[in-house]
Write a protein that holds these residues in place. Structure first.
Motif, mmCIF file in Angstrom:
data_model
loop_
_atom_site.group_PDB
_atom_site.id
_atom_site.type_symbol
_atom_site.label_atom_id
_atom_site.label_comp_id
_atom_site.label_asym_id
_atom_site.label_seq_id
_atom_site.Cartn_x
_atom_site.Cartn_y
_atom_site.Cartn_z
ATOM 1 N N ALA A 1 0.813 -1.215 0.000
ATOM 2 C CA ALA A 1 0.000 0.000 0.000
ATOM 3 C C ALA A 1 0.847 1.265 0.000
ATOM 4 N N VAL A 2 2.161 1.135 0.107
ATOM 5 C CA VAL A 2 3.052 2.289 0.226
ATOM 6 C C VAL A 2 3.520 2.729 -1.158
ATOM 7 N N VAL A 3 3.524 4.037 -1.369
ATOM 8 C CA VAL A 3 4.000 4.629 -2.616
ATOM 9 C C VAL A 3 5.227 5.488 -2.293
ATOM 10 N N GLU A 4 6.277 5.341 -3.101
ATOM 11 C CA GLU A 4 7.479 6.154 -2.920
ATOM 12 C C GLU A 4 7.533 7.222 -3.997
ATOM 13 N N GLN A 5 7.801 8.445 -3.563
ATOM 14 C CA GLN A 5 7.935 9.557 -4.495
ATOM 15 C C GLN A 5 9.113 10.426 -4.066
ATOM 16 N N MET A 6 10.180 10.397 -4.858
ATOM 17 C CA MET A 6 11.363 11.235 -4.620
ATOM 18 C C MET A 6 11.905 11.064 -3.197
ATOM 19 N N GLY A 7 12.003 9.822 -2.784
ATOM 20 C CA GLY A 7 12.599 9.515 -1.490
ATOM 21 C C GLY A 7 11.660 9.649 -0.315
#
Length: 370
Positions: free
Chosen positions: A305-311
Protein backbone atom coordinates in the motif's frame (compact mmCIF):
# COMPACT_ATOMS: atom_id res chain seq x y z
CA UNK A 1 -44.60 -10.23 -39.72
CA UNK A 2 -44.40 -6.69 -38.28
CA UNK A 3 -45.50 -7.97 -34.87
CA UNK A 4 -42.57 -10.45 -34.74
CA UNK A 5 -40.19 -7.77 -35.84
CA UNK A 6 -41.36 -5.41 -33.11
CA UNK A 7 -41.04 -8.12 -30.48
CA UNK A 8 -37.47 -8.81 -31.64
CA UNK A 9 -36.52 -5.12 -31.43
CA UNK A 10 -38.04 -4.81 -27.95
CA UNK A 11 -35.99 -7.80 -26.72
CA UNK A 12 -32.77 -6.23 -28.02
CA UNK A 13 -33.59 -2.96 -26.26
CA UNK A 14 -34.23 -4.79 -22.99
CA UNK A 15 -30.83 -6.57 -23.20
CA UNK A 16 -29.01 -3.31 -23.97
CA UNK A 17 -30.72 -1.62 -21.04
CA UNK A 18 -29.66 -4.43 -18.71
CA UNK A 19 -26.04 -4.13 -19.89
CA UNK A 20 -26.14 -0.39 -19.30
CA UNK A 21 -27.53 -0.85 -15.79
CA UNK A 22 -24.84 -3.42 -15.01
CA UNK A 23 -22.10 -1.11 -16.24
CA UNK A 24 -23.41 1.73 -14.10
CA UNK A 25 -23.75 -0.37 -10.94
CA UNK A 26 -20.49 -2.30 -11.21
CA UNK A 27 -22.37 -5.59 -11.30
CA UNK A 28 -23.56 -5.48 -7.66
CA UNK A 29 -26.65 -3.36 -8.06
CA UNK A 30 -25.16 -0.20 -6.44
CA UNK A 31 -24.72 2.92 -8.54
CA UNK A 32 -21.14 3.75 -9.40
CA UNK A 33 -19.65 7.25 -9.69
CA UNK A 34 -18.77 8.23 -13.21
CA UNK A 35 -14.98 8.11 -13.69
CA UNK A 36 -14.32 6.69 -10.19
CA UNK A 37 -11.36 4.33 -9.77
CA UNK A 38 -12.13 0.92 -8.33
CA UNK A 39 -10.07 0.16 -5.22
CA UNK A 40 -9.98 -2.14 -2.24
CA UNK A 41 -9.34 -0.76 1.22
CA UNK A 42 -8.85 -1.75 4.83
CA UNK A 43 -9.23 -0.13 8.24
CA UNK A 44 -5.93 0.96 9.80
CA UNK A 45 -5.50 -0.74 13.17
CA UNK A 46 -2.80 -1.21 15.80
CA UNK A 47 -1.50 -4.69 16.52
CA UNK A 48 1.24 -6.45 18.46
CA UNK A 49 4.49 -6.53 16.52
CA UNK A 50 7.73 -8.37 17.30
CA UNK A 51 10.20 -6.31 15.35
CA UNK A 52 13.79 -7.54 15.35
CA UNK A 53 16.96 -6.33 13.71
CA UNK A 54 19.19 -9.21 12.61
CA UNK A 55 23.00 -9.15 12.54
CA UNK A 56 25.36 -11.93 11.41
CA UNK A 57 27.68 -12.70 14.31
CA UNK A 58 30.53 -14.95 15.40
CA UNK A 59 31.00 -16.82 18.66
CA UNK A 60 34.31 -16.04 20.37
CA UNK A 61 35.66 -17.12 23.76
CA UNK A 62 35.77 -14.56 26.56
CA UNK A 63 39.23 -15.93 27.43
CA UNK A 64 41.55 -17.83 25.11
CA UNK A 65 45.25 -18.65 25.36
CA UNK A 66 47.78 -20.49 23.25
CA UNK A 67 49.73 -22.99 25.34
CA UNK A 68 53.42 -22.88 24.47
CA UNK A 69 56.49 -24.25 26.30
CA UNK A 70 58.81 -21.86 28.15
CA UNK A 71 61.60 -24.40 28.54
CA UNK A 72 63.60 -26.83 26.42
CA UNK A 73 63.18 -30.55 26.79
CA UNK A 74 61.02 -33.52 25.93
CA UNK A 75 57.31 -33.90 26.65
CA UNK A 76 57.13 -36.65 29.27
CA UNK A 77 53.45 -36.45 30.27
CA UNK A 78 50.13 -35.32 28.79
CA UNK A 79 47.54 -35.29 31.56
CA UNK A 80 44.32 -34.55 29.60
CA UNK A 81 42.55 -35.89 26.54
CA UNK A 82 41.78 -34.01 23.34
CA UNK A 83 38.84 -31.63 23.78
CA UNK A 84 38.56 -32.23 27.52
CA UNK A 85 37.04 -29.71 29.92
CA UNK A 86 39.63 -28.63 32.48
CA UNK A 87 39.68 -26.68 35.73
CA UNK A 88 41.87 -23.73 36.60
CA UNK A 89 45.29 -24.94 37.79
CA UNK A 90 44.85 -28.46 36.39
CA UNK A 91 48.00 -30.11 35.00
CA UNK A 92 48.09 -30.31 31.21
CA UNK A 93 51.65 -31.11 30.08
CA UNK A 94 54.97 -31.96 31.68
CA UNK A 95 58.44 -31.37 30.23
CA UNK A 96 61.31 -33.59 31.41
CA UNK A 97 61.99 -32.24 34.90
CA UNK A 98 65.25 -34.05 35.71
CA UNK A 99 67.71 -31.22 35.09
CA UNK A 100 65.33 -28.59 36.45
CA UNK A 101 64.95 -30.47 39.72
CA UNK A 102 68.72 -30.80 39.95
CA UNK A 103 69.20 -27.08 39.25
CA UNK A 104 66.63 -26.23 41.91
CA UNK A 105 68.37 -28.31 44.58
CA UNK A 106 71.77 -26.91 43.58
CA UNK A 107 70.45 -23.34 43.82
CA UNK A 108 68.86 -24.09 47.18
CA UNK A 109 72.18 -25.46 48.47
CA UNK A 110 74.00 -22.39 47.18
CA UNK A 111 71.66 -20.16 49.17
CA UNK A 112 72.37 -22.14 52.33
CA UNK A 113 76.13 -21.88 51.74
CA UNK A 114 75.96 -18.16 51.07
CA UNK A 115 73.83 -17.52 54.13
CA UNK A 116 76.22 -19.52 56.31
CA UNK A 117 79.19 -17.56 54.99
CA UNK A 118 77.32 -14.29 55.64
CA UNK A 119 76.57 -15.31 59.21
CA UNK A 120 80.26 -16.12 59.84
CA UNK A 121 81.45 -12.78 58.46
CA UNK A 122 78.81 -10.89 60.47
CA UNK A 123 80.22 -12.49 63.66
CA UNK A 124 83.77 -11.56 62.61
CA UNK A 125 82.76 -7.94 62.06
CA UNK A 126 81.12 -7.74 65.48
CA UNK A 127 84.22 -9.21 67.14
CA UNK A 128 86.62 -6.93 65.28
CA UNK A 129 84.58 -3.84 66.13
CA UNK A 130 84.68 -4.78 69.84
CA UNK A 131 88.47 -5.20 69.70
CA UNK A 132 88.84 -1.90 67.87
CA UNK A 133 87.11 -0.08 70.71
CA UNK A 134 89.85 -1.48 72.96
CA UNK A 135 92.55 -0.56 70.42
CA UNK A 136 93.42 -4.24 70.26
CA UNK A 137 93.19 -4.57 66.47
CA UNK A 138 94.25 -2.55 63.49
CA UNK A 139 91.57 -0.36 61.90
CA UNK A 140 92.48 -1.71 58.46
CA UNK A 141 91.55 -5.23 59.49
CA UNK A 142 88.10 -4.00 60.55
CA UNK A 143 87.64 -2.27 57.19
CA UNK A 144 88.55 -5.46 55.34
CA UNK A 145 86.01 -7.40 57.39
CA UNK A 146 83.26 -4.90 56.56
CA UNK A 147 84.10 -5.17 52.85
CA UNK A 148 83.87 -8.96 53.12
CA UNK A 149 80.47 -8.49 54.77
CA UNK A 150 79.13 -6.52 51.80
CA UNK A 151 80.46 -9.17 49.40
CA UNK A 152 78.80 -11.94 51.44
CA UNK A 153 75.44 -10.11 51.35
CA UNK A 154 75.69 -9.75 47.57
CA UNK A 155 76.48 -13.45 47.28
CA UNK A 156 73.36 -14.30 49.28
CA UNK A 157 71.24 -12.07 47.01
CA UNK A 158 72.72 -13.70 43.91
CA UNK A 159 72.12 -17.19 45.29
CA UNK A 160 68.50 -16.33 46.10
CA UNK A 161 67.98 -14.92 42.60
CA UNK A 162 69.32 -18.14 41.12
CA UNK A 163 67.03 -20.13 43.40
CA UNK A 164 64.06 -18.05 42.24
CA UNK A 165 65.00 -18.67 38.60
CA UNK A 166 65.41 -22.39 39.21
CA UNK A 167 62.08 -22.50 41.05
CA UNK A 168 60.34 -20.82 38.10
CA UNK A 169 61.95 -23.22 35.65
CA UNK A 170 60.77 -26.14 37.75
CA UNK A 171 57.25 -24.70 37.82
CA UNK A 172 57.29 -24.04 34.06
CA UNK A 173 58.21 -27.66 33.45
CA UNK A 174 54.61 -28.46 34.37
CA UNK A 175 52.13 -26.54 32.22
CA UNK A 176 48.83 -25.88 33.98
CA UNK A 177 45.50 -24.41 32.89
CA UNK A 178 45.43 -20.67 33.65
CA UNK A 179 41.62 -20.71 33.75
CA UNK A 180 38.75 -23.17 33.44
CA UNK A 181 37.64 -24.06 29.92
CA UNK A 182 37.91 -26.55 27.09
CA UNK A 183 41.21 -27.63 25.62
CA UNK A 184 41.59 -28.35 21.92
CA UNK A 185 43.27 -31.20 20.08
CA UNK A 186 46.89 -31.80 21.13
CA UNK A 187 49.50 -30.57 18.66
CA UNK A 188 52.27 -32.67 20.26
CA UNK A 189 52.63 -36.17 21.67
CA UNK A 190 54.72 -37.67 24.45
CA UNK A 191 58.39 -37.66 23.45
CA UNK A 192 58.19 -34.52 21.31
CA UNK A 193 61.12 -32.13 21.77
CA UNK A 194 60.19 -28.54 22.55
CA UNK A 195 61.96 -25.25 23.10
CA UNK A 196 60.83 -21.88 24.49
CA UNK A 197 57.83 -20.70 22.46
CA UNK A 198 57.84 -23.65 20.07
CA UNK A 199 55.82 -25.49 19.06
CA UNK A 200 52.19 -24.66 19.86
CA UNK A 201 51.05 -27.33 22.31
CA UNK A 202 47.34 -26.57 22.36
CA UNK A 203 44.75 -23.81 22.77
CA UNK A 204 42.54 -23.36 25.81
CA UNK A 205 39.24 -21.46 25.58
CA UNK A 206 36.76 -20.50 28.26
CA UNK A 207 33.29 -21.78 27.42
CA UNK A 208 30.77 -20.36 29.90
CA UNK A 209 29.91 -17.61 29.30
CA UNK A 210 30.93 -16.99 25.70
CA UNK A 211 31.11 -13.77 23.71
CA UNK A 212 29.34 -13.06 20.43
CA UNK A 213 30.72 -10.35 18.14
CA UNK A 214 28.86 -8.49 15.41
CA UNK A 215 29.30 -5.18 13.61
CA UNK A 216 26.97 -2.21 13.31
CA UNK A 217 26.88 0.82 11.04
CA UNK A 218 28.21 3.98 12.67
CA UNK A 219 24.71 5.50 12.47
CA UNK A 220 23.58 2.91 15.00
CA UNK A 221 26.26 3.76 17.59
CA UNK A 222 24.07 6.13 19.68
CA UNK A 223 21.40 3.44 19.95
CA UNK A 224 23.81 0.78 21.23
CA UNK A 225 25.49 3.22 23.60
CA UNK A 226 22.08 3.82 25.16
CA UNK A 227 21.42 0.09 25.34
CA UNK A 228 24.71 -0.45 27.18
CA UNK A 229 24.03 2.31 29.71
CA UNK A 230 20.42 1.37 30.36
CA UNK A 231 19.13 -1.73 32.08
CA UNK A 232 18.88 -4.44 29.45
CA UNK A 233 15.71 -6.60 29.50
CA UNK A 234 16.19 -10.32 29.01
CA UNK A 235 14.45 -10.31 25.62
CA UNK A 236 16.54 -7.47 24.16
CA UNK A 237 19.28 -9.66 22.64
CA UNK A 238 18.44 -13.15 21.40
CA UNK A 239 20.13 -15.44 18.96
CA UNK A 240 19.34 -17.93 16.20
CA UNK A 241 21.73 -20.79 15.49
CA UNK A 242 22.91 -21.80 12.03
CA UNK A 243 20.09 -24.36 11.68
CA UNK A 244 17.49 -21.68 12.37
CA UNK A 245 16.68 -22.83 15.90
CA UNK A 246 16.36 -20.23 18.64
CA UNK A 247 19.06 -20.24 21.32
CA UNK A 248 17.34 -20.58 24.72
CA UNK A 249 19.37 -17.92 26.56
CA UNK A 250 19.49 -14.16 26.07
CA UNK A 251 22.58 -11.97 25.99
CA UNK A 252 23.81 -8.61 27.22
CA UNK A 253 26.21 -5.98 25.88
CA UNK A 254 29.60 -6.27 27.59
CA UNK A 255 31.83 -4.22 25.28
CA UNK A 256 31.79 -1.74 22.42
CA UNK A 257 34.97 -1.47 20.39
CA UNK A 258 37.10 1.65 20.82
CA UNK A 259 36.89 3.02 17.26
CA UNK A 260 35.00 2.89 13.97
CA UNK A 261 36.83 1.15 11.15
CA UNK A 262 38.17 3.79 8.77
CA UNK A 263 37.55 1.73 5.66
CA UNK A 264 34.37 -0.10 6.70
CA UNK A 265 32.58 2.57 8.75
CA UNK A 266 31.49 -0.15 11.19
CA UNK A 267 31.96 -0.80 14.89
CA UNK A 268 32.16 -4.14 16.70
CA UNK A 269 29.70 -4.91 19.49
CA UNK A 270 30.39 -7.76 21.92
CA UNK A 271 27.61 -9.60 23.75
CA UNK A 272 27.86 -12.18 26.51
CA UNK A 273 25.68 -15.31 26.41
CA UNK A 274 25.42 -18.12 28.99
CA UNK A 275 26.62 -21.45 27.62
CA UNK A 276 25.92 -24.09 30.29
CA UNK A 277 25.27 -26.89 27.78
CA UNK A 278 28.35 -25.98 25.69
CA UNK A 279 26.18 -25.59 22.58
CA UNK A 280 28.13 -22.53 21.50
CA UNK A 281 31.62 -23.23 20.16
CA UNK A 282 34.17 -20.55 19.24
CA UNK A 283 34.06 -19.75 15.53
CA UNK A 284 30.38 -20.59 15.06
CA UNK A 285 28.32 -18.29 12.84
CA UNK A 286 24.99 -17.19 14.35
CA UNK A 287 22.37 -14.46 13.91
CA UNK A 288 21.93 -11.96 16.72
CA UNK A 289 18.39 -10.58 17.04
CA UNK A 290 17.92 -7.16 18.63
CA UNK A 291 14.53 -5.72 19.55
CA UNK A 292 14.07 -2.31 17.96
CA UNK A 293 11.82 0.66 18.65
CA UNK A 294 8.95 -0.83 16.61
CA UNK A 295 8.41 -3.68 19.07
CA UNK A 296 5.01 -3.94 20.79
CA UNK A 297 1.68 -2.29 19.91
CA UNK A 298 2.22 -0.61 16.54
CA UNK A 299 0.35 0.49 13.41
CA UNK A 300 1.36 -1.92 10.67
CA UNK A 301 0.02 -1.84 7.10
CA UNK A 302 0.61 -3.99 4.00
CA UNK A 303 3.84 -2.93 2.34
CA UNK A 304 2.15 -2.97 -1.07
CA UNK A 305 0.00 0.00 0.00
CA UNK A 306 3.05 2.29 0.23
CA UNK A 307 4.00 4.63 -2.62
CA UNK A 308 7.48 6.15 -2.92
CA UNK A 309 7.94 9.56 -4.49
CA UNK A 310 11.36 11.23 -4.62
CA UNK A 311 12.60 9.51 -1.49
CA UNK A 312 9.42 10.12 0.52
CA UNK A 313 6.70 7.61 1.31
CA UNK A 314 2.95 8.03 1.02
CA UNK A 315 -0.29 6.08 1.29
CA UNK A 316 -3.79 6.83 0.04
CA UNK A 317 -6.77 6.97 2.39
CA UNK A 318 -10.42 7.29 1.47
CA UNK A 319 -12.32 10.38 2.62
CA UNK A 320 -15.74 11.38 1.20
CA UNK A 321 -15.30 9.12 -1.81
CA UNK A 322 -11.95 10.55 -2.75
CA UNK A 323 -8.35 9.38 -2.40
CA UNK A 324 -6.15 11.60 -0.28
CA UNK A 325 -2.41 11.24 -0.10
CA UNK A 326 -0.82 11.02 3.39
CA UNK A 327 2.92 11.26 3.99
CA UNK A 328 4.19 8.59 6.41
CA UNK A 329 7.40 7.63 8.19
CA UNK A 330 8.24 3.96 7.80
CA UNK A 331 9.64 1.61 10.41
CA UNK A 332 10.54 -2.06 10.33
CA UNK A 333 9.30 -4.65 7.87
CA UNK A 334 7.42 -7.46 9.60
CA UNK A 335 6.50 -10.23 7.19
CA UNK A 336 4.39 -8.65 4.43
CA UNK A 337 3.62 -5.60 6.58
CA UNK A 338 5.58 -2.52 7.50
CA UNK A 339 5.37 -0.46 10.67
CA UNK A 340 4.25 3.16 10.28
CA UNK A 341 5.95 5.34 12.88
CA UNK A 342 4.24 8.58 11.90
CA UNK A 343 1.44 9.77 9.62
CA UNK A 344 -1.33 7.33 10.53
CA UNK A 345 -3.12 7.25 13.88
CA UNK A 346 -5.49 4.34 13.33
CA UNK A 347 -9.09 4.31 12.12
CA UNK A 348 -8.31 5.57 8.60
CA UNK A 349 -9.56 3.64 5.57
CA UNK A 350 -6.37 2.71 3.73
CA UNK A 351 -6.39 1.95 0.01
CA UNK A 352 -4.52 -1.31 -0.53
CA UNK A 353 -5.16 -2.27 -4.16
CA UNK A 354 -5.76 -0.07 -7.18
CA UNK A 355 -3.35 2.72 -6.22
CA UNK A 356 -1.36 2.70 -9.48
CA UNK A 357 -3.45 5.38 -11.25
CA UNK A 358 -4.50 7.39 -8.19
CA UNK A 359 -3.70 11.03 -7.60
CA UNK A 360 -4.58 13.43 -4.83
CA UNK A 361 -8.35 13.93 -4.90
CA UNK A 362 -9.09 11.09 -7.32
CA UNK A 363 -12.66 9.82 -7.07
CA UNK A 364 -12.66 6.23 -5.88
CA UNK A 365 -15.13 3.47 -5.28
CA UNK A 366 -14.30 0.90 -2.65
CA UNK A 367 -15.52 -2.41 -4.01
CA UNK A 368 -14.34 -4.49 -1.03
CA UNK A 369 -12.65 -4.15 2.36
CA UNK A 370 -9.72 -6.38 3.34
Amino acid sequence: MNIHRNLYLNAILIVLAAVAVTACTGGNGAPRMAGAATVTAMDVLSKEVESLDSYPATVVPVNEVELRPQLSGYITEIFVKDGETVKKGQKLYEIDRTKYIASYHQAKANVSTAEANLAKIEQDVKRYEALREQDAIAAQKVDYAKADLQTAKAQVDAAKAQLSSSTNDLQYSTIKAPFAGTIGIHQVRVGAQVSPGQPLLNTLSSDDPVAVDFVINEKEIPRFNRLKREEQPDSLFTMALSDGSKYPYSGKVIAIDRAVGRQTGTLTIRLSFPNPEKDLIPGMTVDVKVLNQDHGKQIAIPYKAVVEQMGEYFVYVVQDGKAHQVRIQLGSIVGGDIVVRDGLKGGEKLIVNGIQKLREGSAVEVVSNN
